[in-house]
Scaffold this active site. Structure first.
Site, PDB file in Angstrom:
ATOM      1  N   ASP A 219     -21.559 -19.619  -6.274  1.00 56.87           N
ATOM      2  CA  ASP A 219     -21.804 -18.814  -7.359  1.00 56.87           C
ATOM      3  C   ASP A 219     -21.155 -17.161  -7.343  1.00 56.87           C
ATOM      4  O   ASP A 219     -22.107 -16.276  -7.568  1.00 56.87           O
ATOM      5  CB  ASP A 219     -23.134 -18.582  -7.779  1.00 56.87           C
ATOM      6  CG  ASP A 219     -23.460 -18.074  -9.143  1.00 56.87           C
ATOM      7  OD1 ASP A 219     -22.326 -17.910  -9.922  1.00 56.87           O
ATOM      8  OD2 ASP A 219     -24.419 -18.088  -9.755  1.00 56.87           O
TER       9      ASP A 219
ATOM     10  N   ARG B  88     -21.930 -10.318 -10.676  1.00 61.02           N
ATOM     11  CA  ARG B  88     -23.512 -10.012 -10.894  1.00 61.02           C
ATOM     12  C   ARG B  88     -24.136 -10.627  -9.745  1.00 61.02           C
ATOM     13  O   ARG B  88     -25.143 -10.139  -9.469  1.00 61.02           O
ATOM     14  CB  ARG B  88     -23.831 -11.027 -12.084  1.00 61.02           C
ATOM     15  CG  ARG B  88     -23.443 -12.545 -11.762  1.00 61.02           C
ATOM     16  CD  ARG B  88     -24.044 -13.628 -12.902  1.00 61.02           C
ATOM     17  NE  ARG B  88     -23.517 -14.542 -12.645  1.00 61.02           N
ATOM     18  CZ  ARG B  88     -22.358 -15.400 -13.048  1.00 61.02           C
ATOM     19  NH1 ARG B  88     -21.315 -14.329 -13.613  1.00 61.02           N
ATOM     20  NH2 ARG B  88     -21.879 -16.448 -12.657  1.00 61.02           N
ATOM     21  N   ASN B  89     -23.439 -11.290  -8.504  1.00 64.34           N
ATOM     22  CA  ASN B  89     -24.176 -11.688  -7.506  1.00 64.34           C
ATOM     23  C   ASN B  89     -23.701 -10.674  -6.408  1.00 64.34           C
ATOM     24  O   ASN B  89     -23.949 -10.998  -5.077  1.00 64.34           O
ATOM     25  CB  ASN B  89     -24.063 -13.143  -7.086  1.00 64.34           C
ATOM     26  CG  ASN B  89     -24.780 -14.035  -8.184  1.00 64.34           C
ATOM     27  OD1 ASN B  89     -25.743 -13.505  -8.581  1.00 64.34           O
ATOM     28  ND2 ASN B  89     -24.062 -15.367  -8.432  1.00 64.34           N
TER      29      ASN B  89
ATOM     30  N   ASP C  71     -27.803 -13.976  -3.521  1.00 67.03           N
ATOM     31  CA  ASP C  71     -28.044 -14.889  -4.391  1.00 67.03           C
ATOM     32  C   ASP C  71     -27.298 -16.279  -3.891  1.00 67.03           C
ATOM     33  O   ASP C  71     -26.428 -16.643  -4.622  1.00 67.03           O
ATOM     34  CB  ASP C  71     -27.785 -14.320  -5.993  1.00 67.03           C
ATOM     35  CG  ASP C  71     -28.357 -13.534  -6.323  1.00 67.03           C
ATOM     36  OD1 ASP C  71     -29.743 -13.527  -6.231  1.00 67.03           O
ATOM     37  OD2 ASP C  71     -28.071 -12.841  -7.056  1.00 67.03           O
TER      38      ASP C  71
END
Length: 274
Positions: free
Chosen positions: A135, A139-140, A153
């Site tokens: 992922d 955003r991570n 994350d």
């Protein structure tokens, strides 16, 4: 541990700012826990913990130079179970990009691509451990007080900060929220994740940086179903060059999105090209 305000929330996970009292003094931490007590949530929790422990051990406890978020500790014997991570006061890269305002080539090539170099180094660390993140996205990525980008994350990720980026998988027998627009073609089709599929996602991360955090868009469409995404990628359609993006940088993105995983650049090659 004294827990404070909520700084991230989703269907499965919660992240609170916390203060950890240690023999050396108080330390600000991000405390992650599960929100729903079910097997999938606990599985994600322990998977993330195991990966971070492996990264921590591989570095012999010296995480100062690492571009993976630093594991401070685990709390597993109390009712509330926590993964304790270093606290990144500047927040996630996506929010940082969206607050940036206007961009010029000097900003892009000077400051923002430095964060991309940091994440390329994080992928090198994971490759050495044979761990796929699954992922990689703006955003991570967290930005520390020292302006270092760190990949975060590893388990609760798919839901902690943003829900709208994830689409429910419809493979038979699989019920999972997936970040479709960041995923490699082979991951969407087969559910297989590798270091090479992380490289594909890294190409999308570069696109996010070049657009200051715009939502990825394929064929003029923002919302795509599982089958639509496969069809578009199978036709060879990829995201378009962002306005003002240098040609060399777009070529690097395109190389990350090659159909055949082994023909994509390695994280080391990406760092060199950046």
């Amino acid at each position: 541990l004294t827990t404070g305000p909520l700084i991230g929330e989703g269907m499965f996970g919660l992240v609170r700012k916390g203060t950890l009292r240690t023999p050396e003094g108080e330390l600000a931490v991000a405390a992650k826990t599960v929100r729903v007590e079910d097997p999938q949530s606990f599985g994600d929790f322990y998977r993330e913990a195991a990966i971070l422990v492996a990264v921590h051990q591989q570095r012999d406890g010296d995480c100062r130079e690492s571009n993976i978020v630093r594991l401070v500790g685990l709390i597993t014997k109390s009712v509330e179970k926590y993964i304790l991570l270093e606290y990144a006061p500047k927040g996630d890269l996506l929010g940082f990009l969206r607050r940036f305002g206007n961009i010029n080539e000097k900003d892009l090539l000077g400051n923002l691509l430095g964060y991309a170099v940091h994440i390329a180094r994080a992928l090198q660390e994971l490759e050495r451990l044979r761990i796929a993140h699954r992922d990689v996205a703006a955003r991570n990525v967290l930005i520390t007080a020292d302006d270092v980008a760190k990949l975060a994350d590893f388990g609760l990720a798919r839901d902690v900060y943003v829900n709208t980026q994830y689409v429910r998988c419809n493979r038979p027998g699989v019920d999972e929220l997936l970040p479709l627009k960041w995923m490699a073609l082979e991951s969407i089709e087969t559910g297989k994740y590798t270091c090479q599929s992380d490289v594909w996602s890294f190409g999308v991360l570069l696109w996010e940086i070049a657009t200051l955090g715009k939502d990825p868009c394929y064929d003029g469409r923002m919302q795509l179903s599982f089958l639509q995404m496969v069809g578009i990628l199978r036709q060879g359609i990829r995201m378009e060059k962002p306005p003002g993006c240098p040609e060399d940088l777009f070529r690097l993105m395109r190389s990350c999105w090659r159909d055949v995983p082994d023909t994509r650049p390695t994280p080391e090659e990406i760092e060199e090209r950046l």
